[in-house]
Structures are given as structure tokens and as C-alpha cells.
Design an enzyme around this catalytic site. Structure first.
Site, PDB file in Angstrom:
ATOM      1  N   GLU A 273       1.915   4.972  -6.908  1.00 41.12           N
ATOM      2  CA  GLU A 273       1.232   3.873  -6.219  1.00 41.12           C
ATOM      3  C   GLU A 273       1.305   2.612  -7.075  1.00 41.12           C
ATOM      4  O   GLU A 273       1.278   2.678  -8.307  1.00 41.12           O
ATOM      5  CB  GLU A 273      -0.257   4.196  -6.030  1.00 41.12           C
ATOM      6  CG  GLU A 273      -0.550   5.554  -5.460  1.00 41.12           C
ATOM      7  CD  GLU A 273      -0.330   5.618  -3.967  1.00 41.12           C
ATOM      8  OE1 GLU A 273      -0.490   4.570  -3.313  1.00 41.12           O
ATOM      9  OE2 GLU A 273       0.003   6.695  -3.465  1.00 41.12           O
TER      10      GLU A 273
ATOM     11  N   SER B 270       0.807  -1.205   0.000  1.00 38.67           N
ATOM     12  CA  SER B 270       0.000   0.000   0.000  1.00 38.67           C
ATOM     13  C   SER B 270       0.839   1.253   0.000  1.00 38.67           C
ATOM     14  O   SER B 270       1.948   1.282   0.505  1.00 38.67           O
ATOM     15  CB  SER B 270      -0.883   0.001   1.242  1.00 38.67           C
ATOM     16  OG  SER B 270      -0.105  -0.177   2.395  1.00 38.67           O
ATOM     17  N   CYS B 271       0.274   2.285  -0.594  1.00 34.38           N
ATOM     18  CA  CYS B 271       0.737   3.659  -0.451  1.00 34.38           C
ATOM     19  C   CYS B 271      -0.499   4.531  -0.555  1.00 34.38           C
ATOM     20  O   CYS B 271      -1.529   4.095  -1.066  1.00 34.38           O
ATOM     21  CB  CYS B 271       1.713   4.054  -1.553  1.00 34.38           C
ATOM     22  SG  CYS B 271       3.337   3.260  -1.485  1.00 34.38           S
ATOM     23  N   ASP B 272      -0.390   5.743  -0.087  1.00 40.50           N
ATOM     24  CA  ASP B 272      -1.470   6.705  -0.250  1.00 40.50           C
ATOM     25  C   ASP B 272      -0.863   8.054  -0.585  1.00 40.50           C
ATOM     26  O   ASP B 272       0.085   8.493   0.088  1.00 40.50           O
ATOM     27  CB  ASP B 272      -2.296   6.813   1.033  1.00 40.50           C
ATOM     28  CG  ASP B 272      -3.093   5.548   1.298  1.00 40.50           C
ATOM     29  OD1 ASP B 272      -4.190   5.407   0.740  1.00 40.50           O
ATOM     30  OD2 ASP B 272      -2.599   4.694   2.063  1.00 40.50           O
TER      31      ASP B 272
ATOM     32  N   ARG C 176      -8.421   1.804   2.081  1.00 35.35           N
ATOM     33  CA  ARG C 176      -7.691   3.039   2.316  1.00 35.35           C
ATOM     34  C   ARG C 176      -8.066   4.151   1.347  1.00 35.35           C
ATOM     35  O   ARG C 176      -8.016   5.328   1.699  1.00 35.35           O
ATOM     36  CB  ARG C 176      -6.182   2.777   2.284  1.00 35.35           C
ATOM     37  CG  ARG C 176      -5.678   1.972   3.480  1.00 35.35           C
ATOM     38  CD  ARG C 176      -4.186   1.785   3.456  1.00 35.35           C
ATOM     39  NE  ARG C 176      -3.599   2.172   2.210  1.00 35.35           N
ATOM     40  CZ  ARG C 176      -3.529   1.389   1.136  1.00 35.35           C
ATOM     41  NH1 ARG C 176      -4.030   0.174   1.161  1.00 35.35           N
ATOM     42  NH2 ARG C 176      -2.977   1.826   0.039  1.00 35.35           N
TER      43      ARG C 176
END
Length: 422
Positions: A93, A5-7, A239
């Protein structure tokens, strides 16, 4: 929470205060991966017959590259996020969809982040750089130094002082959405639906040939190129939805401190814990008035809740950021050898080493943990006040700013050492 994950977030007026664009990103990677904060000055490249070695492949060089500051996994050439001297910021991402991910070594999405920053002085030009390179060289290759098979397509959030662009890819195909006001976030899913401002010229025809789109109903990029029900994106668990809600909760009053609090949010999963961890964070202030400097904050350490956001401002003659730069190896780096990833060297930089020691104290000694965290927040608040003063007064003490990030890093290390030894 998703396993990888990344945001990345952007807020533009009128969602922000004082006509500033605020950019933010958490880089979520394998928990033992070191991320460094590094600086590369502008350069003129006279020998255009020479090639540029990225993480895996060589590409054509350009006549000139801009000054950049990058937050990157220490083993590779590219970056998870960063900024350049012209106020362009990019974060990427991992995304997956119907189009098969290619394991063949090409450009990593992280390479494309750095290339966009080095070669473009606006957000839209950075988009042009990335899609042109995507068309010429493709994307692919292992994104983990651990040797585990870990490949993906990429989405990007690109911002400058005037606007933001969301660029999402599926192999060589892509769609882009322009954002001039309000808020937008990206996570590990395609999110561009029917608002498509630019696109690969064959994107729709390819989808028709694959049977993903009938050519009659309104074209929805995320629905077509992935398996997402886009009508439920902002209400489904995950998310992306949590980030959307947090941005909208603060809409109209978003500051750089608001963005930091969003990145530190653990109940939403945005500040990630576990096998995949938030290994580094970045927040940038991009004033729309060019008389004011852009200010970029980086942690360079895992878990933004237990890290200090340290400011960086582009001025001439900045020296290398030694305390956040990982060791280099006299002989060829094991990542550059084939077969790759047979060994994994110690890439911990000085700040990372002290931060990890401090985390042991935080986890095991409650009173010391409280004191240390209070000292870290006090340092941070003083820095925020100083940066706000710069933004209000339009005055830069260049002699002080040239060592700003390095001095802040030393102050952070001093807090760790004091609390570890006492």
C-alpha cells in the site's frame, strides 16, 4: 474516498473456516493503467557479479530465486501483489506521514513485493528480505507511468500458511506486527500502533530526535510517524475503517468467496471507481495443512465486480500466461530511457482488450449486460466448485492444472467475444 488507494486483507483461523488463511487485495491505480498477471519460474544465478535490474536501479543478485506469479502494472519490474511456490503472499500500500518522501530513484515498494516473493519461503523471511533491501538501497521513485509526480512510502501485508506480518515503513524506518489469528487489514495509512513485534533498531531514537515522541509515553508507531489519531482509526470514515468493519462482520465464517465479496464492495469505496480505479484483484487460499495446495485467484482486469477471479496453482512446467501478458518492445522500453515517461505505449494484453470491449456492452445494453454477467458468474462458480473439490480431496490432476489459469482466461475471453458479437 482517498485519491490513491489500495486495500489488503488477511483472515486467519478461527476467523475463517476449515483452517485456511485467506489473503486478498485490490490494487487501485490510475484508471487507464494496465495490470498484467505474469509467471516467472525458479532460477539459479551462477554469476553473482552480475546485477539485477529492477524498475529504476540495479541491485545485487542472490544465488537462487523462487517461482512466482505476479499481478503488476505492466510498465514496471515489480508487482502490486503476488505469491510464490511456498505459499507466501504479499501486497503493498502507498502510505504517507511525517517522514518526507524521497523523489530520488531507488527501489519501489512494488519492487520490494517481487523481491520478497522471489527470495523468501516464509512470511517472516520475506519481511527480512524487504527490510534488509530497504536499509541497503532505500525506497523512492515515481510510481506512475503518466509522468505525474507520484511517490510514496509503503506498507506491506505478508502471509503464509501459518501467520501474517504487517510491515509499515517511513523512509528507512519501519515497524512490524505479527498476526497469528483473527483478521487484519491495511489501507493507505499507517496502522501499527502499540503492538510492535519487530522494528528498525533506531526507529524510536529517530522519533525522539525529530521531536515526534517524548520517550515517556507508550510508543505508538502510527501516531508517532504520521498524523493519525489512532484511537479513532476503526470508527473514522475511510476505507481502512470500512475494511475493518467488513472483516469483522464475517469473522468466524470467512471463506475465499467472502473475501471476493469484500473486494467487490462499492459502497465502502474498497472497489474503487473514478480517476483511481481498482485495476486488478487477488484472493489466495493458504491451507494450514501443507498436504493441500495453495490456490491463488487473479482477475487481471479492472473492477472485480465485472471481472472473473481465475485460479492459479503452482505445479511444474507452467508455460507463460500469454493472454494476461502485456506486449514487450523490441527496442528499449520507454520507461528504461532517460528522461523517463516521454512516451506511453499501448500495454493492453489480450484479456484486457476483450474486457474493455465487454464493459462498453455492459454500460450500454442492459439485456446483454445481464446475460454476460450471468455467464461470468456461472464460469466463476464452476471454478470455485472445482477448486473446493481439490482442497477436499487432496488430488491434483497436474496435466490439467498446468494450464488452469490460461484455460480459464480463454473461457473468460470466449464469453466476452460471444456477447460482443451477438
Amino acid at each position: 474516498m482517498e485519491p490513491c488507494s489500495c486495500d489488503t486483507f488477511v483472515a486467519l483461523p478461527p476467523a475463517t473456516v476449515q483452517n485456511r488463511i485467506i489473503f486478498g487485495k485490490n490494487s487501485d491505480r490510475l484508471c487507464d493503467e494496465v495490470q498484467e498477471v505474469v509467471y516467472f519460474p525458479a532460477a539459479v544465478h551462477d554469476n553473482l557479479r552480475g546485477h539485477l535490474k529492477c524498475t529504476y536501479i540495479e541491485i545485487d543478485q542472490v544465488p537462487e530465486t523462487y517461482t512466482v506469479v505476479l499481478s503488476r502494472p505492466a510498465w514496471l519490474w515489480g508487482a502490486e501483489m503476488g505469491a510464490n511456490e511456498h505459499g507466501v503472499c504479499i501486497g503493498n500500500e502507498a502510505v504517507w506521514g511525517r517522514e518526507e518522501v524521497c523523489d530520488e530513484e531507488a527501489l519501489l515498494g512494488m519492487d520490494l513485493v517481487r523481491l520478497g516473493l522471489e527470495r523468501a519461503d516464509t512470511a517472516e523471511k520475506a519481511l527480512d528480505v524487504i527490510v534488509d533491501l530497504l536499509e541497503k538501497y532505500g525506497q523512492g521513485g515515481n510510481c506512475s507511468e503518466d509522468g505525474m509526480a507520484f511517490s510514496y512510502h509503503n506498507s506491506f501485508l505478508i502471509a503464509d500458511r501459518n501467520e501474517a506480518w504487517i510491515l509499515e515503513t517511513a523512509g528507512k524506518y519501519w515497524a512490524a506486527e505479527k498476526k497469528k489469528e483473527g483478521v487484519r487489514n491495511i489501507s493507505n495509512q499507517l496502522s501499527i500502533t502499540t503492538k510492535i513485534d519487530r522494528e528498525h533498531p533506531d526507529m524510536r531514537n529517530y522519533a525522539k530526535r525529530k521531536g515526534w515522541w517524548d520517550g515517556k509515553k507508550e510508543f505508538d508507531f502510527a501516531a508517532t510517524y504520521s498524523y493519525i489519531d489512532t484511537t479513532k482509526m476503526t470508527i473514522s470514515p475511510g476505507r481502512y475503517c470500512e475494511g475493518y468493519k467488513l472483516l469483522n462482520k464475517h469473522k468466524g465464517n470467512i471463506t475465499f468467496e467472502t473475501m471476493m465479496e469484500i473486494l467487490r464492495d462499492k459502497p465502502s469505496g474498497i472497489n474503487m471507481e473514478g480517476e483511481f480505479l481498482t485495476t486488478a484483484s487477488m484472493v489466495s487460499i493458504l491451507p494450514q495443512d501443507s498436504k493441500f495446495p495453495c490456490i491463488h485467484f487473479f482477475t487481471g482486469t479492472p473492477d472485480p465486480e465485472r471481472s472473473v477471479f481465475k485460479p492459479f496453482i503452482f505445479v511444474p512446467n507452467i508455460s507463460q500466461l500469454l493472454d494476461t501478458s502485456s506486449p514487450t518492445f523490441e527496442f528499449e522500453d520507454p520507461v528504461k530511457k532517460k528522461p523517463h515517461f516521454k512516451t506511453k505505449p499501448d500495454r493492453r494484453h489480450p484479456l484486457y482488450q476483450e474486457h474493455q470491449q465487454a464493459l462498453k456492452v455492459i454500460d450500454n445494453k442492459e439485456e446483454k449486460a445481464k446475460t454476460m454477467l450471468e455467464d461470468m458468474r456461472k464460469l466463476e462458480k464452476e471454478l470455485f466448485k472445482e477448486m473446493e473439490s481439490i482442497l477436499q480431496n487432496k488430488h491434483l490432476d497436474v496435466d490439467k492444472i498446468v494450464n488452469l489459469f490460461s484455460q480459464c482466461t480463454k473461457d473468460e475471453i470466449r464469453i466476452y467475444k460471444l456477447n460482443i458479437s451477438s
